[in-house]
Design an enzyme around this catalytic site. Structure first.
Site, mmCIF file in Angstrom:
data_model
loop_
_atom_site.group_PDB
_atom_site.id
_atom_site.type_symbol
_atom_site.label_atom_id
_atom_site.label_comp_id
_atom_site.label_asym_id
_atom_site.label_seq_id
_atom_site.Cartn_x
_atom_site.Cartn_y
_atom_site.Cartn_z
ATOM 1 C CG HIS A 162 52.432 38.900 24.577
ATOM 2 N ND1 HIS A 162 53.793 39.043 24.633
ATOM 3 C CD2 HIS A 162 51.938 39.487 25.692
ATOM 4 C CE1 HIS A 162 54.113 39.677 25.751
ATOM 5 N NE2 HIS A 162 53.009 39.959 26.416
ATOM 6 C CG ASP A 168 45.577 42.484 29.231
ATOM 7 O OD1 ASP A 168 46.567 42.678 28.503
ATOM 8 O OD2 ASP A 168 45.520 42.854 30.411
HETATM 9 C C1 SDX Z 1 50.026 43.336 27.460
HETATM 10 O O1 SDX Z 1 54.793 43.371 26.193
HETATM 11 C C2 SDX Z 1 54.237 42.886 27.260
HETATM 12 O O2 SDX Z 1 54.816 42.099 27.975
HETATM 13 C C3 SDX Z 1 52.833 43.372 27.553
HETATM 14 C C4 SDX Z 1 52.111 42.663 28.693
HETATM 15 C C5 SDX Z 1 52.729 42.980 30.022
HETATM 16 O O3 SDX Z 1 52.518 42.192 30.965
HETATM 17 O O4 SDX Z 1 53.370 44.064 30.169
HETATM 18 O O5 SDX Z 1 52.109 41.275 28.473
HETATM 19 C C6 SDX Z 1 50.660 43.147 28.800
HETATM 20 O O6 SDX Z 1 50.078 44.420 26.939
HETATM 21 C C7 SDX Z 1 49.415 42.157 26.776
HETATM 22 C C8 SDX Z 1 48.886 42.488 25.338
HETATM 23 C C9 SDX Z 1 47.522 43.156 25.493
HETATM 24 N N1 SDX Z 1 47.070 43.683 24.183
HETATM 25 C C10 SDX Z 1 46.028 43.107 23.531
HETATM 26 O O7 SDX Z 1 45.458 42.089 23.901
HETATM 27 C C11 SDX Z 1 45.581 43.885 22.316
HETATM 28 C C12 SDX Z 1 45.371 42.919 21.137
HETATM 29 N N2 SDX Z 1 46.673 42.408 20.717
HETATM 30 C C13 SDX Z 1 47.400 43.147 19.761
HETATM 31 O O8 SDX Z 1 47.094 44.399 19.447
HETATM 32 C C14 SDX Z 1 48.814 42.643 19.475
HETATM 33 O O9 SDX Z 1 48.774 41.288 19.512
HETATM 34 C C15 SDX Z 1 49.896 43.148 20.382
HETATM 35 C C16 SDX Z 1 49.901 44.640 20.447
HETATM 36 C C17 SDX Z 1 49.720 42.610 21.750
HETATM 37 C C18 SDX Z 1 51.227 42.670 19.826
HETATM 38 O O10 SDX Z 1 51.437 43.350 18.654
HETATM 39 P P1 SDX Z 1 52.727 43.039 17.737
HETATM 40 O O11 SDX Z 1 53.701 42.185 18.436
HETATM 41 O O12 SDX Z 1 53.217 44.326 17.184
HETATM 42 O O13 SDX Z 1 52.140 42.120 16.642
HETATM 43 P P2 SDX Z 1 51.501 42.672 15.336
HETATM 44 O O14 SDX Z 1 50.558 43.761 15.671
HETATM 45 O O15 SDX Z 1 52.592 42.925 14.369
HETATM 46 O O16 SDX Z 1 50.639 41.406 14.896
HETATM 47 C C19 SDX Z 1 51.243 40.374 14.132
HETATM 48 C C20 SDX Z 1 50.139 39.903 13.207
HETATM 49 C C21 SDX Z 1 49.505 41.067 12.430
HETATM 50 O O17 SDX Z 1 49.042 40.525 11.220
HETATM 51 P P3 SDX Z 1 49.965 40.810 9.881
HETATM 52 O O18 SDX Z 1 50.154 42.300 9.798
HETATM 53 O O19 SDX Z 1 51.255 40.065 10.141
HETATM 54 O O20 SDX Z 1 49.150 40.244 8.755
HETATM 55 O O21 SDX Z 1 49.062 39.331 13.985
HETATM 56 C C22 SDX Z 1 47.895 40.100 13.813
HETATM 57 C C23 SDX Z 1 48.300 41.449 13.239
HETATM 58 O O22 SDX Z 1 47.254 41.997 12.450
HETATM 59 N N3 SDX Z 1 47.317 40.276 15.155
HETATM 60 C C24 SDX Z 1 46.029 40.172 15.435
HETATM 61 C C25 SDX Z 1 45.946 40.370 16.816
HETATM 62 N N4 SDX Z 1 47.155 40.607 17.312
HETATM 63 C C26 SDX Z 1 48.002 40.556 16.276
HETATM 64 N N5 SDX Z 1 44.946 39.920 14.667
HETATM 65 C C27 SDX Z 1 43.767 39.883 15.323
HETATM 66 N N6 SDX Z 1 43.579 40.058 16.655
HETATM 67 C C28 SDX Z 1 44.670 40.307 17.431
HETATM 68 N N7 SDX Z 1 44.510 40.494 18.734
#
Ligand code: SDX
Length: 429
Positions: free
Chosen positions: A306, A364
């Site tokens: 998140h 989710d």
């Molecule tokens: C919702 O914003 C809100 O409030 C949203 C929400 C709401 O109520 O409105 O809470 C609802 O959208 C919840 C999130 C649902 N999405 C997912 O579950 C999809 C999987 N999660 C991700 O794609 C990710 O975690 C996000 C999109 C939710 C957050 O992305 P960020 O904040 O941009 O974080 P990032 O992508 O920069 O990740 C940071 C690191 C990265 O590694 P590095 O580049 O630093 O090496 O963490 C890793 C990412 O690769 N990472 C993951 C991961 N999520 C982040 N690695 C593996 N699996 C994951 N799910």
């Protein structure tokens, strides 16, 4: 405003920027005059360090895993309140008195029908159209049916549009589902509460009486509460930006629905269940954990991570409890998806990659298992998220419209394209 200021030195000059403190949470450095004073923009493409507005509606503490709606903890609202009470709280800032709640429930209930001509609107879609595509289209079309509540400068019309959105989203969502499965639309029934009415519109058929299961209706209501609002997330920011141009509320909500659909946002509940189905068994979890950690593999654990929560999403805990309640009520003992989900969570939370990156289950991760048990296909999961989030979008839109200092949102950029050059006639290229 705080007495504190932020000092910046840029190109040999010193600048002092005002700092503003909120009632709780991080302060902000007001950079509104930065470009005028320095000729430079700030740069924050993912808005990881940017506050886009003032708001009194929802507060999130990502490190502590805290979520407050108008100061009330989500755990207490989910346990003791109902969804329409939370809608009232988000819209008006206070919990309703008994009389206010009865009046609000009455008004919402009597806006649940849609214009009869909307039924023909659905027939333009293929039966196999994704229900979210149908939602985007039909909600955007509401301004064609309800043009009498699109003047955003009129507080009465804003209130009517808000009530219409909150009341009609379940009806439209149920119609999208019924159209998708080729069953007749079911009209709302005014003697049912919000969640019961929605379940009946989705699952009743003309051939027999439909009895709402109160345990499942309570679970549906709680799922709506958990998804109602969440600060300045991507879809809410979309609604605010669309609304800042003066677009009508139906168009703004349709924009929010479109943004919510993405798998990184509200589409994650559908993607998470599809992921659990693809993993299929506990034995295959290590393979997927490895893929999630592999920088060269675009696969991510859907339902994990998140932007704000670097601790457990408080909604996910309540969602997990609701999952067990629903499966228990339905007599589903050993749901293989739940087994995979719980083992996946256990392994991930003990893996140094997830610990170091502070990746926890978000709302989710478990919602899909519950929604599937309630009888919804995965294609309806984000639709249900949109039904619940509509009140959050409306409350945030209303707060923005009523802010006298509100201006159109218009970010700038860092230009990395070609400097000025002259046109070359095609014969000389
Ligand atoms: C919702 O914003 C809100 O409030 C949203 C929400 C709401 O109520 O409105 O809470 C609802 O959208 C919840 C999130 C649902 N999405 C997912 O579950 C999809 C999987 N999660 C991700 O794609 C990710 O975690 C996000 C999109 C939710 C957050 O992305 P960020 O904040 O941009 O974080 P990032 O992508 O920069 O990740 C940071 C690191 C990265 O590694 P590095 O580049 O630093 O090496 O963490 C890793 C990412 O690769 N990472 C993951 C991961 N999520 C982040 N690695 C593996 N699996 C994951 N799910």
């Amino acid at each position: 405003m705080s007495d504190e200021t932020a000092k910046l030195t840029y190109k040999g000059r010193d600048y002092e920027l005002p700092v503003r403190e909120g009632n709780i949470g991080p302060s902000v450095i007001d950079i509104g005059s930065l470009y005028k004073e320095t000729g430079a923009f700030t740069y924050d493409p993912g808005f990881t360090s940017t506050a886009s507005c003032d708001s009194e509606i929802t507060f999130i503490d990502g490190d502590e895993g805290i979520l407050l709606h108008r100061g009330y903890p989500i755990e207490q609202l989910a346990e003791q309140g109902d969804f329409l009470e939370v809608c009232y709280l988000l819209l008006y800032g206070e919990l309703p008195t008994k009389a206010q709640k009865q009046d609000f429930d009455y008004r919402v209930t009597r806006h649940t029908m849609v214009h009869e001509q909307m039924t023909r609107f659905f027939t333009g879609f293929r039966r196999d159209a994704h229900p979210m595509a149908v939602m985007c289209g039909t909600v955007g079309a509401l301004s064609a049916f309800y043009h009498d509540s699109t003047d955003i400068s009129d507080p009465h019309q804003r209130m009517v549009a808000s009530m219409r959105m909150i009341a009609k989203m379940p009806t439209i969502a149920a119609m999208a589902y019924k159209y998708h499965i080729g069953q007749p639309f079911v009209y709302p029934q005014n003697d049912l509460d919000y969640a019961s009415n929605f379940l009946r519109m989705c699952f009743a058929v003309p051939c027999e009486e439909y009895e709402v299961n109160p345990v499942l209706a309570r679970a549906m209501d709680r799922i709506f509460i958990l998804h109602a609002d969440h600060e300045q997330n991507a879809s809410t920011s979309t609604v605010r930006l669309a609304g800042s141009s003066g677009a009508n509320p139906f168009a703004c909500i349709a924009a929010g629905i479109a943004c919510l659909w993405g798998p990184a946002h509200g589409g994650a509940n559908e993607a998470a269940l599809n992921m659990l189905a693809e993993i299929g068994s506990v034995e295959r979890i290590p393979e997927y954990i490895a893929r999630a950690k592999d920088k060269n593999d675009p696969f991510r654990l859907m339902g994990f991570g998140h932007r704000v929560y670097k601790n457990y999403d408080p909604r996910a805990k309540i969602m997990q409890k609701t999952t067990h309640e629903v499966l228990g009520e339905l007599g589903i003992q050993d749901d293989p998806m739940l087994e995979v989900a719980m083992e996946l969570e256990k392994i991930a939370l003990n893996d140094e990659y997830f610990i170091e990156k502070k990746l926890y289950p978000n709302i989710d991760f478990y919602s899909g298992i519950t929604l599937r048990a309630l009888g919804f296909p995965t294609t309806m999961f984000t639709v249900l998220f949109a039904v619940a989030r509509t009140v959050g979008w409306i409350a945030q839109w209303k707060e923005m419209i009523e802010d006298p200092s509100q201006r159109i949102g218009r970010p700038r950029q860092l230009y990395t394209g070609s400097p000025k050059r002259d046109y070359v006639p095609i014969e000389k290229r």
